[in-house]
Design a protein around this motif. Structure first.
Motif, mmCIF file in Angstrom:
data_model
loop_
_atom_site.group_PDB
_atom_site.id
_atom_site.type_symbol
_atom_site.label_atom_id
_atom_site.label_comp_id
_atom_site.label_asym_id
_atom_site.label_seq_id
_atom_site.Cartn_x
_atom_site.Cartn_y
_atom_site.Cartn_z
ATOM 1 N N TYR A 72 0.803 -1.215 0.000
ATOM 2 C CA TYR A 72 0.000 0.000 0.000
ATOM 3 C C TYR A 72 0.843 1.276 0.000
ATOM 4 O O TYR A 72 0.298 2.381 0.068
ATOM 5 N N HIS B 244 -5.502 -1.394 -7.065
ATOM 6 C CA HIS B 244 -6.805 -0.721 -7.153
ATOM 7 C C HIS B 244 -7.418 -0.914 -8.541
ATOM 8 O O HIS B 244 -8.643 -1.008 -8.674
ATOM 9 N N ALA C 132 -6.865 6.967 -2.538
ATOM 10 C CA ALA C 132 -5.709 6.284 -1.948
ATOM 11 C C ALA C 132 -4.455 7.155 -2.026
ATOM 12 O O ALA C 132 -3.727 7.304 -1.034
ATOM 13 N N PRO D 121 -6.397 1.834 2.129
ATOM 14 C CA PRO D 121 -7.141 1.054 1.124
ATOM 15 C C PRO D 121 -8.635 0.940 1.428
ATOM 16 O O PRO D 121 -9.448 0.951 0.505
ATOM 17 N N ALA E 236 -10.371 4.105 0.344
ATOM 18 C CA ALA E 236 -10.457 4.141 -1.118
ATOM 19 C C ALA E 236 -11.557 3.217 -1.628
ATOM 20 O O ALA E 236 -12.309 3.570 -2.542
#
Length: 326
Positions: free
Chosen positions: A114, A124, A165, A187, A190
């Motif tokens: 991440y 993503h 994000a 995350p 997002a």
């Protein structure tokens, strides 16, 4: 010994799920069976056999030596693979039974990798591609989205998730002494933001063309553009709820484990993925059960034109039902 159909005083009603869908517990039992990832291993021939059993049974045709459990197993397989409105076989990755294995890998990757920009973009993008498939496969009604709408909703959700994000990651880098756990929770923020974009966009035709509403006997009363205003927010809440345990509790657990003497950095990915899989196995059916799939709405809450149409019918219903989607 399991009872056979020929000896049943009253034949099972498979037009409805096996468990009472008016209760949370009944809906949860239903989704624990239909969202079971083992259903993915059913061959096409087995699915077709289940489909034939269900459709013929609804016409009053069945093998009298079939047991009640065999009938319900066929119905469970049918529900897991065929769309409740169209009856079409759903794309395998779009079925609810694919949620746990697919999401555990994707979410495990998002929560582990991440920090670096290429990793954030890749995971993503993969996640929103998967979400677009699920949202379209489980849409309500029979509306077919055009390619332009599908492309725009996909781009909107992917852009929204990445913007969220990357923005949060940028702010956290500027925040000196920020708790490490906050970075692990980016995350989830997002994903929640992307779901709020993706689902309404993917199903936007329901706001213009409406979704079918039925009476208690399954007769279509018309198409409502008001029902999606209830259905789509419920689906968004359910999807966000599915992500809470593995994307919020999971990072908290991993943060605690990372301080143990036996922990090493290479353990992060497999540990995070296993945690996601375990939690998704429970959160997926539980959150699908938060709201009835066949939801109800008072006729006087519908648009006036549809109210007038329904009220002109003989013995008009006071409540109608619609498939909210998943």
């Amino acid at each position: 010994m399991t009872q056979v159909l020929s000896k049943c005083e009253k034949l099972p009603d498979i037009s409805r799920p096996r468990w009472d869908q008016n209760t949370f517990q009944g809906r949860m039992y239903h989704f624990f069976t239909t969202a079971n990832c083992l259903n993915l291993f059913a061959s096409n021939s087995k699915l077709e056999r289940a489909r034939n059993i269900v459709l013929e049974y609804k016409q009053g045709k069945y093998d009298p030596n079939m047991t009640v459990n065999e009938l319900w197993k066929a119905k469970t397989l049918y529900d897991s693979a065929f769309h409740p409105d169209t009856g079409e076989k759903m794309f395998i990755l779009g079925r609810m039974s694919a949620q746990v294995p697919c999401n555990m890998v994707i979410t495990g990757g998002m929560l582990t990798f991440y920090q670096k920009l290429p990793h954030v973009i890749f995971f993503h993008w993969i996640n929103q591609s998967f979400n677009a498939i699920v949202n379209y496969t489980n849409r309500s009604g029979t509306h077919k989205q055009d390619d332009r709408t599908l492309f725009l909703s996909y781009c909107g959700a992917t852009t929204g998730a990445l913007s969220c994000a990357l923005s949060f990651n940028f702010l956290l880098k500027k925040w000196k002494n920020a708790p490490p756990i906050l970075a692990r929770l980016v995350p989830f923020a997002a994903i929640a933001f992307a779901n709020a974009i993706n689902i309404p966009m993917m199903r936007n035709k329901e706001f213009t063309n409406g979704i079918p509403v039925e009476d208690a006997d399954g007769r279509t009363m018309g198409f409502s553009t008001v029902a999606p205003e209830y259905a789509i927010p419920q689906v968004v809440l359910s999807r966000v709820g599915m992500a809470v345990p593995n994307m919020v509790l999971g990072p908290v657990i991993l943060e605690h484990l990372s301080k143990a003497a036996w922990y090493t950095p290479p353990m992060a990915a497999p540990l995070q993925t296993l945690l996601c899989g375990f939690m998704l196995a429970f959160s997926t059916p539980i959150c699908c059960a938060l709201f009835p799939q066949k939801s109800s709405i008072q006729v006087d809450h519908l648009e006036l034109s549809l109210q007038e149409h329904i009220n002109k019918l003989p013995n008009p219903p006071k409540v109608v039902y619609y498939n909210k989607g998943l």
